[in-house]
Design an enzyme around this catalytic site. Sequence first.
Site, PDB file in Angstrom:
ATOM      1  N   LYS A 111       4.113   0.747  10.567  1.00 48.66           N
ATOM      2  CA  LYS A 111       4.348   2.094   9.560  1.00 48.66           C
ATOM      3  C   LYS A 111       3.901   3.292  10.729  1.00 48.66           C
ATOM      4  O   LYS A 111       4.403   4.341  10.345  1.00 48.66           O
ATOM      5  CB  LYS A 111       3.156   2.188   8.824  1.00 48.66           C
ATOM      6  CG  LYS A 111       3.842   1.302   7.574  1.00 48.66           C
ATOM      7  CD  LYS A 111       2.637   1.193   6.285  1.00 48.66           C
ATOM      8  CE  LYS A 111       2.778   0.181   5.193  1.00 48.66           C
ATOM      9  NZ  LYS A 111       1.837   0.293   4.176  1.00 48.66           N
ATOM     10  N   ARG A 121       4.827 -13.205   9.630  1.00 51.94           N
ATOM     11  CA  ARG A 121       5.445 -12.040   9.220  1.00 51.94           C
ATOM     12  C   ARG A 121       6.617 -12.011  10.329  1.00 51.94           C
ATOM     13  O   ARG A 121       7.035 -12.505  10.983  1.00 51.94           O
ATOM     14  CB  ARG A 121       4.680 -10.745   9.716  1.00 51.94           C
ATOM     15  CG  ARG A 121       4.475 -10.535  11.225  1.00 51.94           C
ATOM     16  CD  ARG A 121       3.583  -9.175  11.482  1.00 51.94           C
ATOM     17  NE  ARG A 121       2.733  -8.691  10.599  1.00 51.94           N
ATOM     18  CZ  ARG A 121       2.789  -7.646   9.903  1.00 51.94           C
ATOM     19  NH1 ARG A 121       3.792  -6.979   9.751  1.00 51.94           N
ATOM     20  NH2 ARG A 121       1.750  -7.347   8.827  1.00 51.94           N
ATOM     21  N   GLU A 123       0.805  -1.236   0.058  1.00 51.33           N
ATOM     22  CA  GLU A 123      -0.058   0.091  -0.079  1.00 51.33           C
ATOM     23  C   GLU A 123       0.809   1.003   0.123  1.00 51.33           C
ATOM     24  O   GLU A 123       1.683   1.293   0.896  1.00 51.33           O
ATOM     25  CB  GLU A 123      -1.020  -0.145   1.331  1.00 51.33           C
ATOM     26  CG  GLU A 123      -2.045   0.926   1.122  1.00 51.33           C
ATOM     27  CD  GLU A 123      -2.925   0.918   2.704  1.00 51.33           C
ATOM     28  OE1 GLU A 123      -3.600   1.858   2.801  1.00 51.33           O
ATOM     29  OE2 GLU A 123      -2.836  -0.086   3.164  1.00 51.33           O
TER      30      GLU A 123
HETATM   31  P1  ATP Z   1      -0.521  -1.892   6.898  1.00 54.84           P
HETATM   32  O1  ATP Z   1      -0.888  -1.790   8.155  1.00 54.84           O
HETATM   33  O2  ATP Z   1      -0.460  -0.330   6.330  1.00 54.84           O
HETATM   34  O3  ATP Z   1      -1.215  -2.471   5.853  1.00 54.84           O
HETATM   35  P2  ATP Z   1       1.694  -3.533   6.012  1.00 54.84           P
HETATM   36  O4  ATP Z   1       3.080  -3.379   6.866  1.00 54.84           O
HETATM   37  O5  ATP Z   1       0.710  -4.453   5.971  1.00 54.84           O
HETATM   38  O6  ATP Z   1       1.077  -2.349   6.656  1.00 54.84           O
HETATM   39  P3  ATP Z   1       1.726  -3.290   3.316  1.00 54.84           P
HETATM   40  O7  ATP Z   1       1.933  -2.098   2.472  1.00 54.84           O
HETATM   41  O8  ATP Z   1       0.067  -3.536   3.186  1.00 54.84           O
HETATM   42  O9  ATP Z   1       2.072  -2.868   4.634  1.00 54.84           O
HETATM   43  O10 ATP Z   1       2.556  -4.415   3.127  1.00 54.84           O
HETATM   44  C1  ATP Z   1       2.662  -4.910   1.572  1.00 54.84           C
HETATM   45  C2  ATP Z   1       3.150  -6.557   1.788  1.00 54.84           C
HETATM   46  O11 ATP Z   1       3.941  -6.936   2.648  1.00 54.84           O
HETATM   47  C3  ATP Z   1       1.886  -7.342   2.557  1.00 54.84           C
HETATM   48  O12 ATP Z   1       1.751  -8.578   1.610  1.00 54.84           O
HETATM   49  C4  ATP Z   1       2.415  -7.813   3.763  1.00 54.84           C
HETATM   50  O13 ATP Z   1       1.873  -8.891   4.181  1.00 54.84           O
HETATM   51  C5  ATP Z   1       3.776  -7.721   3.774  1.00 54.84           C
HETATM   52  N1  ATP Z   1       4.458  -7.372   4.960  1.00 54.84           N
HETATM   53  C6  ATP Z   1       4.258  -6.158   5.473  1.00 54.84           C
HETATM   54  N2  ATP Z   1       4.971  -6.327   6.759  1.00 54.84           N
HETATM   55  C7  ATP Z   1       5.734  -7.302   6.823  1.00 54.84           C
HETATM   56  C8  ATP Z   1       6.600  -8.130   7.753  1.00 54.84           C
HETATM   57  N3  ATP Z   1       6.859  -7.740   8.803  1.00 54.84           N
HETATM   58  N4  ATP Z   1       6.986  -9.558   7.638  1.00 54.84           N
HETATM   59  C9  ATP Z   1       6.591 -10.037   6.330  1.00 54.84           C
HETATM   60  N5  ATP Z   1       5.662  -9.475   5.234  1.00 54.84           N
HETATM   61  C10 ATP Z   1       5.236  -8.358   5.756  1.00 54.84           C
HETATM   62 MG    MG Z   2      -1.166  -4.489   4.865  1.00 55.05          MG
END
Ligand code: ATP
Ligand code: MG
Length: 588
Positions: free
Chosen positions: A303, A293, A62
């Site tokens: 974030k 994760r 995102e």
């Molecule tokens: P938000 O809370 O804004 O959704 P987010 O960290 O999930 O934050 P995204 O931009 O939606 O951010 O993440 C993009 C991709 O990265 C998603 O598929 C998410 O699952 C993955 N991702 C985010 N944080 C992690 C993490 N700590 N470990 C592994 N994958 C992650």
């Molecule tokens: Mg997300």
Amino acid sequence: MSNDKNAPAAAPVSNFIRQIIEADLAAGKHAGVTWGGKPGPAAAHAGAPADPAKIRTRFPPEPNGYLHIGHAKSICLNFGLARDYAGACHLRFDDTNPEKEEQEYVDSIIDAVRWLGFDWGPNGYFASDYFDFMYEAAQYLIRSGHAYVDSQSAEEMRLNRGTLTEPGKDSPWRGRSAKENLELFRRMAAGEFPDGAHVLRAKIDMASGNINLRDPAIYRIRKAVHHRAGDKWNVYPMYTFAHPIEDALERITHSICTLEFEAQRPFYDWLLERLAEGGLLAKPLPQQIEFARLNLSYVVLSKRKLIQLVQEKHVDGWDDPRLPTLAGARRRGYTPEGFRAFAERIGVAKADSWIDYGVLEECMRDDLNARAERRVAVLDPLKLVIDNYPAGQAEECFAPNHPQQPELGKRAMPFSRELWIEREDFTENPPKGYFRLFPGNSVRLRYGYVVKCTGCEKDAAGHVTAVHCEYFPDSKSGTPGADAYKVKGNLHWVSAKHAYRCEVRLYDRLFKEANPGAGGRDYLEDLNPNSKTLITACLEPALKDASPEARFQFERHGYFVADRIDSKPGAPVFNRTVTLKDSWAKGG
Ligand code: ATP
Ligand code: MG
């Protein structure tokens, strides 16, 4: 197009996701998938050739923040699977939420994924490009009796949702006719109602044991301007509705996400099945697979917290080398290869766990040890005067660029009467086992001569201001007879006259606690006050020509990188990437 340009992995370790993919490939599950060359509904792929990519994965950030080390795990996983199984991995900006998204974030995400060494070829997409289809899909659900407009307030909806132990209650608006629902939904889209007045909900089961199936909201009113779609829309799809559709339009085979979406999977499947029944989407449908994760000690990956650290200026911007953003890690001197090795080493699992920050640092050290040329830097300089060396004379000493890679050759280091040595390499009162300089002791000046300490000078306060010694002219490293000198100390040095003096930033961990904010503390209290130390160091002259992002091991000190932003031609400044040894390890 396959991601064949993406960097190869060292023999990948199997895991549950690979097993699913291999079973699907063996069963030919996706053999019949057709790919019309770009995302689209069933019709767009009908009659198209069989998909040349054996699997399709995606990385769907995102664009509301900078990517961090957790994202690197997901990127390496998704692009790595596409590479290993002759597939394709899409980069999809999940920009369905109009409020928070900005071009700055889009650009930084593109940079970070490329920097990690991955290439999405023609498969770069924006979820907002599918808004028209999503709107159609919502209308289809209404027409087929699978969605309705609810006019309860948010509070009423919350009360009627039920709990984990109690079923929810049907909304009084649940029985609206398809005609009425269509009419209302179109008026919502036309901007006739204020935010929150109505919401479109899937009609599933208010008594479901899974709360996510209790008529989840799928479209809401938001009178917002979208960074790409402009002011065309007054309604926006909910993430849980949009995401499965994005996957299906892109013909993703394996949609890999983090564990918190596990309870959403039944809705993911329900929605895609309904749209496939209606002929809007083509089968086979994507399969959602959840993995744990990355949780990393000594950093924060949320974030919200990262934004706070930047906005409140606890760090110097999004690419501050102490931040766990990929932009920061790059400036710090971390390498894409190190990240890919890290992703391999930690693997993927189905249960949440914590990884110690030291594991990431170890991956960086391993990579840098292999690739970084050695240089000499004196970080805390103290003058050493060789009283029997002629003033005005200079000569060259030769130092290997890499001890394990002789093919990288040697470089000349000027040697002269006055040198810089590390302050800690001299003491007047040596403790037991101290083999460096003290009056009467001899040491080798690395790649140069053996010298014997004769004394020191002090200022009025008693601080040592210079050390004196005499050298042995027949002791120069690499000359016959040099080995006859047996000394225990071996010190690094830089010729004072020739030294390149510059700023060096000694970075350390941003937080002093493994779990910042644990036990209800404000995580900001756990910031490490010593995470950044600026010094002026004396470097060997060859370092003056280092280009931005050139990486070196400064002997005895650690790995350093020429800062990619602040370095000027002929005047680099250096960031410490990581020390040679882990000073944070327990008992260390
Ligand atoms: P938000 O809370 O804004 O959704 P987010 O960290 O999930 O934050 P995204 O931009 O939606 O951010 O993440 C993009 C991709 O990265 C998603 O598929 C998410 O699952 C993955 N991702 C985010 N944080 C992690 C993490 N700590 N470990 C592994 N994958 C992650
Ligand atoms: Mg997300």
